[in-house]
Design a protein around this motif. Structure first.
Motif, PDB file in Angstrom:
ATOM      1  N   UNK A 195      25.047  25.534 -73.013  1.00 52.29           N
ATOM      2  CA  UNK A 195      25.459  24.508 -72.060  1.00 52.29           C
ATOM      3  C   UNK A 195      24.267  24.080 -71.198  1.00 52.29           C
ATOM      4  N   UNK A 196      24.308  22.836 -70.680  1.00 56.67           N
ATOM      5  CA  UNK A 196      23.157  22.303 -69.939  1.00 56.67           C
ATOM      6  C   UNK A 196      22.675  23.186 -68.796  1.00 56.67           C
ATOM      7  N   UNK A 197      23.597  23.720 -67.989  1.00 51.33           N
ATOM      8  CA  UNK A 197      23.166  24.520 -66.841  1.00 51.33           C
ATOM      9  C   UNK A 197      22.483  25.805 -67.292  1.00 51.33           C
ATOM     10  N   UNK A 198      22.943  26.376 -68.402  1.00 53.61           N
ATOM     11  CA  UNK A 198      22.300  27.571 -68.965  1.00 53.61           C
ATOM     12  C   UNK A 198      20.890  27.232 -69.436  1.00 53.61           C
ATOM     13  N   UNK A 199      20.744  26.101 -70.113  1.00 48.65           N
ATOM     14  CA  UNK A 199      19.415  25.664 -70.583  1.00 48.65           C
ATOM     15  C   UNK A 199      18.470  25.497 -69.401  1.00 48.65           C
ATOM     16  N   UNK A 200      18.957  24.884 -68.320  1.00 51.05           N
ATOM     17  CA  UNK A 200      18.114  24.654 -67.140  1.00 51.05           C
ATOM     18  C   UNK A 200      17.646  25.967 -66.526  1.00 51.05           C
ATOM     19  N   UNK A 201      18.555  26.943 -66.438  1.00 58.98           N
ATOM     20  CA  UNK A 201      18.190  28.240 -65.857  1.00 58.98           C
ATOM     21  C   UNK A 201      17.182  28.965 -66.748  1.00 58.98           C
ATOM     22  N   UNK A 202      17.421  28.957 -68.058  1.00 62.94           N
ATOM     23  CA  UNK A 202      16.501  29.636 -68.989  1.00 62.94           C
ATOM     24  C   UNK A 202      15.136  28.946 -69.003  1.00 62.94           C
ATOM     25  N   UNK A 203      15.129  27.629 -68.834  1.00 60.60           N
ATOM     26  CA  UNK A 203      13.843  26.917 -68.774  1.00 60.60           C
ATOM     27  C   UNK A 203      13.045  27.359 -67.547  1.00 60.60           C
ATOM     28  N   UNK A 204      13.736  27.477 -66.415  1.00 63.69           N
ATOM     29  CA  UNK A 204      13.046  27.929 -65.203  1.00 63.69           C
ATOM     30  C   UNK A 204      12.500  29.342 -65.396  1.00 63.69           C
ATOM     31  N   UNK A 205      13.294  30.231 -66.015  1.00 65.13           N
ATOM     32  CA  UNK A 205      12.847  31.600 -66.268  1.00 65.13           C
ATOM     33  C   UNK A 205      11.637  31.598 -67.196  1.00 65.13           C
ATOM     34  N   UNK A 258       2.118  31.507 -78.902  1.00 63.19           N
ATOM     35  CA  UNK A 258       3.244  32.433 -78.790  1.00 63.19           C
ATOM     36  C   UNK A 258       4.583  31.744 -78.950  1.00 63.19           C
ATOM     37  N   UNK A 259       5.611  32.261 -78.265  1.00 61.33           N
ATOM     38  CA  UNK A 259       6.978  31.750 -78.353  1.00 61.33           C
ATOM     39  C   UNK A 259       7.140  30.552 -77.418  1.00 61.33           C
ATOM     40  N   UNK A 260       7.527  29.410 -77.973  1.00 59.38           N
ATOM     41  CA  UNK A 260       7.686  28.202 -77.159  1.00 59.38           C
ATOM     42  C   UNK A 260       9.045  28.204 -76.457  1.00 59.38           C
ATOM     43  N   UNK A 261       9.237  27.222 -75.564  1.00 57.84           N
ATOM     44  CA  UNK A 261      10.527  27.096 -74.886  1.00 57.84           C
ATOM     45  C   UNK A 261      11.645  26.879 -75.900  1.00 57.84           C
ATOM     46  N   UNK A 262      11.379  26.072 -76.925  1.00 57.32           N
ATOM     47  CA  UNK A 262      12.381  25.836 -77.971  1.00 57.32           C
ATOM     48  C   UNK A 262      12.786  27.143 -78.637  1.00 57.32           C
ATOM     49  N   UNK A 263      11.799  27.979 -78.941  1.00 61.22           N
ATOM     50  CA  UNK A 263      12.087  29.273 -79.560  1.00 61.22           C
ATOM     51  C   UNK A 263      12.823  30.206 -78.619  1.00 61.22           C
ATOM     52  N   UNK A 264      12.464  30.171 -77.337  1.00 62.39           N
ATOM     53  CA  UNK A 264      13.104  31.010 -76.328  1.00 62.39           C
ATOM     54  C   UNK A 264      14.591  30.663 -76.209  1.00 62.39           C
ATOM     55  N   UNK A 265      14.897  29.359 -76.188  1.00 63.24           N
ATOM     56  CA  UNK A 265      16.290  28.914 -76.098  1.00 63.24           C
ATOM     57  C   UNK A 265      17.051  29.252 -77.377  1.00 63.24           C
TER      58      UNK A 265
END
Length: 647
Positions: A195-205, A258-265
């Motif tokens: 969900x969008x809010x989860x993506x936003x939080x994981x991006x910040x992390x 290394x691991x990109x944001x796309x891979x992290x998500x």
């Protein structure tokens, strides 16, 4: 015990206990299931409805105790069932494996009823009496797939046997897990995506963990992340394995760094799909997120206490941070943030604070392409800080402000003290805009933010805001204009402190309409009276709008009379249609900077002031007379004493 509960609370979003309600058709095995879980054996007999049953903290590894509430499905107990559902954290919905009709009733009655009651809780569907079911060809997944497709609130499905002690503890483990680690806030089952809010939080992390800011998590950064979240490092072979899994599914998930944001998500979506939702929740909670995927309140210091006539402003440190952030996200270097760039800037916050309907929408100046200039960007932040300091601070932290939160804000001096000092030190001035309908209030706000004059009149039904930077004598100040619709004036003035936040009030009228002038005259008296009665007097200016039209016959005499009677400046003529602003915004800021001037005085207020002066003068005469009398008595006593001595 207390320390264990507090540790659990910190780990599971503040929860120290889980409350489950068990519902379903009569005879589906609700009471036997609860009794079997509590005693770890099948009871010889159970009551129709079990009393509240508690599973202790050490029942499951999470160390969070569970309270289980049994219910009756009889009509006379409907109200109690509804109340228990509304008080629960999750619903355990049962059917009997040996009675297909009870399975059908999930879709035809129970799940629709839960929705009708607006009980927004995770639902765990449990097939009881597994030992009595005849052999069937369809698996549980095949049977429940259509039901789960229609009712997304179902968190999981499980079958059990209280008699044979088959998967009884698992029922309540998955129920507890649905509360402590809910899938709903993180994952959209329909689209099978985060969900969008989860993506936003994981991006910040991800950004916080990307120490070298190269857009990827190196092996060392991955290890730091793993230790912080799970208190254990990754072995080199494990890191290689993780990256291999990602690269096989999405090649762009890994690059040479290394691991990109796309891979992290992708990894987190994979964890959730595999039923390991607790992994993602552990990460979110380690970085301070609550169940709504917002930073916990204890991580967002409350703004310093202030009185009603004090306001909150950004400090120079916060402004410099925002300037730097603006230029980072101005990817095309055109001096403005387009919608996509602004969305990217706020992509690490739960949502963009300025996109929804509200005071910030269309409140700052934009260019012809809809881009927000640096001055518009800073004005918007000044407006948010003025109206909602807590939201402003939270969003500063979300977008990367790493300084001491206390250094981001400044509390202004009290306006009453500003009046005594005859000078305001504020950088942001709030101006209330009063006036009758169709007087030109909205046009004035539009002019402040450079918006074209609207040819078609649209009545304002809710408060509107506009903010921009105004330069006065080489110094930049932010002017915030708040339009108060005519029919809301009474509501605004019903609060004793409603003018405390107002630095200056302007009264706009249509110079060609005598009725418009009469309305503004009444409004001016109302506001002035409110200020005199509450002690929050404000400087006031009158703006004569639509100067391109012929004034009504006695306009000059009327305005001169009111200005002289109330002790304020004569009206400022402007024409928004012709863009003849007559330096009105600088004049507003100048008046706000001198809060002891331009304060209107009503006849009643003038009388009270004269009365107070008379009383004070009388008290002064009385005190002087008393002092003379005391001195006379003392002199007489000295004289009498000397005479007695000489005698």
């Amino acid at each position: 015990m207390a320390s264990a509960l507090s540790a659990a609370a910190a780990k599971y979003g503040g929860r120290t206990t889980v409350r489950l309600v068990v519902i379903g058709d009569q005879g589906t095995g609700k009471s036997s299931l609860i009794a079997a879980a509590a005693t770890e054996s099948f009871p010889d007999s159970v009551p129709k409805v079990m009393p509240p049953t508690r599973l202790p903290a050490d029942y499951f590894p999470e160390r969070v105790p569970i309270t289980i509430i049994d219910t009756s499905s009889s009509p006379e107990n409907k109200a109690k069932l509804v109340a228990e559902c509304q008080a629960a954290d999750a619903v355990v919905l049962t059917y009997a494996c040996d009675r297909p009709a009870t399975l059908d009733r999930l879709s035809t009655y129970w799940l629709p009823e839960i929705r009708r009651l607006e009980v927004k809780l995770p639902v765990i569907v449990v097939g009881c009496k597994l030992d009595l079911r005849e052999e069937q060809h369809l698996s549980l997944e095949q049977v429940m797939a259509p039901v789960m497709q229609s009712f997304r609130e179902i968190e999981t499905c499980i079958e059990c046997s209280a008699l044979r002690q088959i998967q009884v503890p698992e029922v309540f483990y998955y129920s507890q897990k649905a509360v402590l680690h809910p899938t709903g806030p993180l994952f959209d089952q329909e689209t099978q995506s985060l969900k969008p809010r989860c993506v936003r939080a994981l991006k910040r992390i991800f950004i916080l963990c990307d120490h070298d800011k190269d857009g990827a998590l190196s092996d060392a950064e991955l290890n730091d992340f793993q230790v912080r979240c799970f208190n254990a490092p990754l072995q080199p072979t494990e890191i290689v394995g993780v990256k291999r899994v990602v690269q096989e599914k999405i090649p762009e998930g890994v690059n040479e760094h290394g691991l990109t944001l796309t891979g992290f998500l992708f990894l987190h979506a994979l964890f959730i799909e595999k039923g390991r939702v607790e992994t993602t929740w552990t990460v979110l909670r380690k970085f301070g997120y609550d169940d709504e995927i917002k930073l916990r309140a204890d991580l967002l210091p409350t703004v310093l206490k202030r009185t009603a006539d004090q306001s909150v402003e950004l400090t120079n440190e916060a402004v410099e941070f925002l300037k730097g952030t603006f230029f980072i996200f101005d990817m095309d270097n055109d001096g403005a943030l387009r919608t996509a760039e602004l969305d990217d800037l706020f992509s690490t916050a739960p949502e963009s604070p300025w996109s929804a309907e509200g005071p910030y929408k269309d409140a700052a100046e934009r260019n012809v392409l809809g881009g927000l200039s640096l001055e518009g960007f800073l004005s918007q932040w000044a407006l948010m800080t003025l109206l909602d300091p807590a939201s402003s601070l939270a969003n500063l932290i979300y977008i990367g402000y790493a300084g001491d939160p206390a250094s981001a804000f400044h509390i202004t001096r009290k306006r009453r003290l500003d009046r005594k000092k005859k000078q305001s030190q504020r950088n942001v001035f709030q101006c209330y805009v009063f006036g009758p309908k169709n007087a030109g209030k909205s046009a004035l706000l539009n002019a402040l933010i450079g918006r074209a004059f609207p040819e078609r009149y649209i009545p304002t039904t809710t408060e509107q805001f506009a903010a921009n930077i105004v330069e006065l004598g080489g110094v930049k100040k932010t002017l915030v204009m708040r339009e108060v619709p005519e029919d809301q004036v009474k509501s605004v003035l019903s609060d004793k402190e409603s003018l405390a936040a107002c630095d200056i009030a302007v009264f706009v009228y249509d110079s060609s309409d005598e009725n418009s002038w009469r309305s503004i005259e009444e409004l001016l008296v109302q506001v002035a009276t409110h200020g005199e009665n509450s002690g929050f007097e404000v400087p006031c200016l009158i703006i004569s709008a639509k100067d391109d039209l012929d004034p009504y016959p006695s306009a000059i005499q009327d305005s001169t009379r009111v200005s002289q009677d109330m002790g304020i400046e004569t009206p400022i003529p402007v024409s928004m249609r012709l863009r003849d602003f007559n330096d009105v915004f600088r004049r507003i800021v100048s008046a706000a900077q001198h809060p002891h001037l331009s304060i209107p005085e009503t006849e009643a207020g003038r009388y009270r002031k004269q009365y107070r002066r008379l009383v004070n003068r009388s008290l002064m005469f009385v005190s002087v007379g008393a002092a003379v009398a005391v001195v006379g008595v003392a002199a007489y006593r000295v004289y009498a004493a000397r005479r007695n001595t000489s005698a």
